[in-house]
Design an enzyme around this catalytic site. Structure first.
Site, mmCIF file in Angstrom:
data_model
loop_
_atom_site.group_PDB
_atom_site.id
_atom_site.type_symbol
_atom_site.label_atom_id
_atom_site.label_comp_id
_atom_site.label_asym_id
_atom_site.label_seq_id
_atom_site.Cartn_x
_atom_site.Cartn_y
_atom_site.Cartn_z
ATOM 1 N N TYR A 3 0.964 -1.448 0.350
ATOM 2 C CA TYR A 3 -0.073 0.086 0.416
ATOM 3 C C TYR A 3 1.089 1.273 0.080
ATOM 4 C CZ TYR A 3 -3.580 -2.963 1.085
ATOM 5 O OH TYR A 3 -5.101 -4.160 0.597
ATOM 6 N N LYS A 18 3.930 -15.220 2.633
ATOM 7 C CA LYS A 18 4.016 -15.981 1.499
ATOM 8 C C LYS A 18 5.229 -16.524 1.068
ATOM 9 C CE LYS A 18 1.469 -17.845 -1.949
ATOM 10 N NZ LYS A 18 0.658 -19.304 -1.979
ATOM 11 N N ASP A 61 -2.685 -18.404 1.781
ATOM 12 C CA ASP A 61 -3.946 -18.845 2.019
ATOM 13 C C ASP A 61 -4.482 -19.988 2.600
ATOM 14 O OD1 ASP A 61 -1.252 -20.465 0.965
ATOM 15 O OD2 ASP A 61 -1.096 -20.886 -0.948
ATOM 16 N N ASP A 85 -4.885 -7.171 5.843
ATOM 17 C CA ASP A 85 -6.000 -6.082 5.576
ATOM 18 C C ASP A 85 -7.351 -6.906 5.207
ATOM 19 O OD1 ASP A 85 -8.358 -4.423 4.788
ATOM 20 O OD2 ASP A 85 -6.953 -3.343 3.163
ATOM 21 N N ASP A 114 -11.037 -9.596 7.161
ATOM 22 C CA ASP A 114 -12.252 -9.501 6.393
ATOM 23 C C ASP A 114 -13.566 -10.866 7.045
ATOM 24 O OD1 ASP A 114 -12.246 -6.638 5.846
ATOM 25 O OD2 ASP A 114 -13.848 -7.314 3.927
#
Ligand code: NAD
Length: 350
Positions: free
Chosen positions: A141, A187, A219, A243, A247
Site C-alpha cells: 500500500y 507467502k 492461503d 487487510d 474481513d
C-alpha cells in the site's frame, strides 16, 4: 483524567457510527469522572468536497495535538474512478503515515450471543478469541515505485528490517498477556519479501522464549480461519494480507460491523471500526455501531490505560447483544434496532 480526542467521522456510515460511539464515550466520562476534550476534523470524501484534498493540513495538525483519534470510515462511490491519490482512502493512508501507526490490532471474538449470527456452524466459531496484528505503514500500500502506464500497472511490496521488527515486538508483547502463541502469516513459498519477513520474525522471537511461534502461508491461513479459528491467539501479518484476513474475521464475529481496531505507533493511537463507509446502507440509521464502540474501548485501554473503563464498555456491548436489541446485520429475531438505539442501549448498559 482529561481525554483529548480528535473525531474524524468521515463519509457514509462513518458519521452515524461515530455519533453512537461518542455517546458511549460521554457516558464513560460521566460514570468514571473523566473530562472529554473533543475536537472534530475532516477526512476522506467530505474533506475533498470542502477543501479539495482528502487529508487537509488542518486535520493533520489536529491529529498531532490530540492524544488519540477516533475515526468512522471514508469512501464515496462518486470517487470510484479517481486515481488512488485523489480518492477519500488516500486521506486514511496519509493519516496512518503521519501518525506512524505501524501496528493495527484487530480483535476478532465470537460473542456468545452472536454464535447463531455467524454463517459458520456453531461448533466452529464458538470460543473464537484472536487478535490480528496487521503491519499498517509498509508493504504494497505504500511501496514505491507505483503507477499505471498504458499497457502495464505496478505496485511494490517492500519491507525494511526495522518495519518488521517493531510490529513483531507488538505481536509478541500482546501474546504475552494472552495465550502465548503467535502465528506469523506470509507467502514465503513465492515472495522474497515474505522470506525476509519470516527470517526477521524468527530473530525477534528469540527474545520471547515463553511465546510459541508458528508460521503459516496466507492461503492456508484464510482456510484455517474458517475451519478452526480457535487455534489462533495472535496472528501477525503484513499490510495487504492483514487487510484481507480481517474481513474473514467479520464472518467469525457475526458481522463486519462488530469489528473494532486500534492502530498504534510509538506515541499516538488511531481507533476505527474495520468496516468501510457502506454506501449501500448509508444515511438509513441501519449501521451496526458496535465496531466503533469497541474501538472506544480499545482507545480507553491502549492510549489512556483505563482498563476498568474499557472492560465496562465491552461488558455493556455484551449485555446489549444478549438483549437482542441489535441492528439488521446481526439478524435479530424481532424488529432490528437502529444505529442510534444501539448507541443509547450501550450507554444505558454502562
Ligand atoms: P464496507 O465495509 O463499507 O461494506 C461491505 C458490506 O458490509 C456492505 O454490504 C455493508 O453494508 C456492510 N457493512 C459494513 N459495515 C457495516 C456496519 N457497521 N453495519 C452493517 N453493515 C455493514 O466495504 P465496501 O463496500 O467494500 O467499501 C465501501 C467504501 O468504503 C469504499 O469506498 C471503500 O474504499 C471504503 N472502505 C473504507 C475503509 C475505512 O475507512 N477504513 C475500510 C474499507 C473500505
Amino acid at each position: 483524567m482529561n481525554l483529548k480526542i480528535l473525531l474524524l467521522p468521515g463519509d457514509g456510515i462513518g458519521t452515524e457510527v461515530t455519533a453512537a460511539a461518542v455517546e458511549v464515550l460521554k457516558a464513560v466520562g460521566k460514570k468514571f469522572g473523566h473530562t472529554l476534550d473533543l475536537s472534530e476534523g475532516l477526512l476522506g470524501g467530505v474533506a475533498i468536497h470542502k477543501t479539495g484534498t482528502p487529508f487537509p493540513k488542518e486535520t493533520e495538525e489536529l491529529c498531532q495535538k490530540a492524544d488519540a483519534t477516533l475515526m468512522g470510515a471514508v469512501g464515496l462511490p462518486e470517487f470510484d474512478a479517481a486515481p488512488p491519490s485523489q480518492r477519500p482512502e488516500a486521506g486514511l493512508l496519509g493519516m496512518r503515515r503521519v501518525l506512524d501507526v505501524f501496528a493495527n490490532l484487530r480483535p476478532v471474538r465470537t460473542w456468545p450471543a452472536l454464535v447463531d449470527s455467524s454463517p459458520l456452524k456453531n461448533h466452529v466459531v464458538e470460543g473464537t478469541d484472536m487478535i490480528i496484528v496487521r503491519e499498517l505503514t509498509g508493504g504494497l500500500y505504500y511501496g514505491q515505485p507505483r503507477g499505471i502506464d498504458n499497457d502495464r500497472a505496478f505496485n511494490t511490496m517492500s519491507y525494511t528490517r526495522k518495519e518488521v521488527e517493531r510490529v513483531t515486538h507488538t505481536a509478541f508483547k500482546l501474546a504475552g498477556n494472552r495465550r502465548k502463541k503467535v502465528t506469523s502469516v506470509d507467502k514465503s513459498n513465492v515472495l522474497e519479501v515474505s522470506q525476509f519477513w519470516r527470517k526477521v520474525v524468527i530473530e525477534v522471537a528469540k527474545q520471547y522464549p515463553n511465546i510459541q511461534l508458528e508460521h503459516m502461508l496466507v492461503d492456508n491461513a484464510a482456510m484455517q480461519m474458517v475451519l478452526n479459528p480457535r487455534q489462533f491467539d495472535v496472528m501477525l501479518t503484513e499490510n495487504t494480507f492483514g487487510d484481507i484476513l480481517s474481513d474473514v474475521g467479520g464472518i467469525l464475529a457475526g458481522s463486519i460491523g462488530m469489528l473494532p481496531s486500534a492502530s498504534l505507533g510509538e506515541k499516538k493511537g488511531l481507533y476505527e471500526p474495520v468496516h468501510g463507509s457502506a454506501p449501500d446502507i448509508a444515511g438509513q440509521n441501519k449501521a451496526n455501531p458496535l465496531g466503533a464502540i469497541g474501538s472506544v474501548a480499545a482507545m480507553l485501554e491502549y492510549t489512556f490505560g483505563l482498563m476498568k473503563e474499557a472492560n465496562a464498555v465491552n461488558n455493556a456491548i455484551g449485555k446489549v447483544l444478549e438483549s437482542g436489541r441489535v441492528t439488521a446485520d446481526l439478524r435479530p429475531k424481532g424488529k432490528p434496532a437502529t444505529t442510534q438505539e444501539v448507541g443509547k442501549a450501550v450507554s444505558e448498559a454502562l
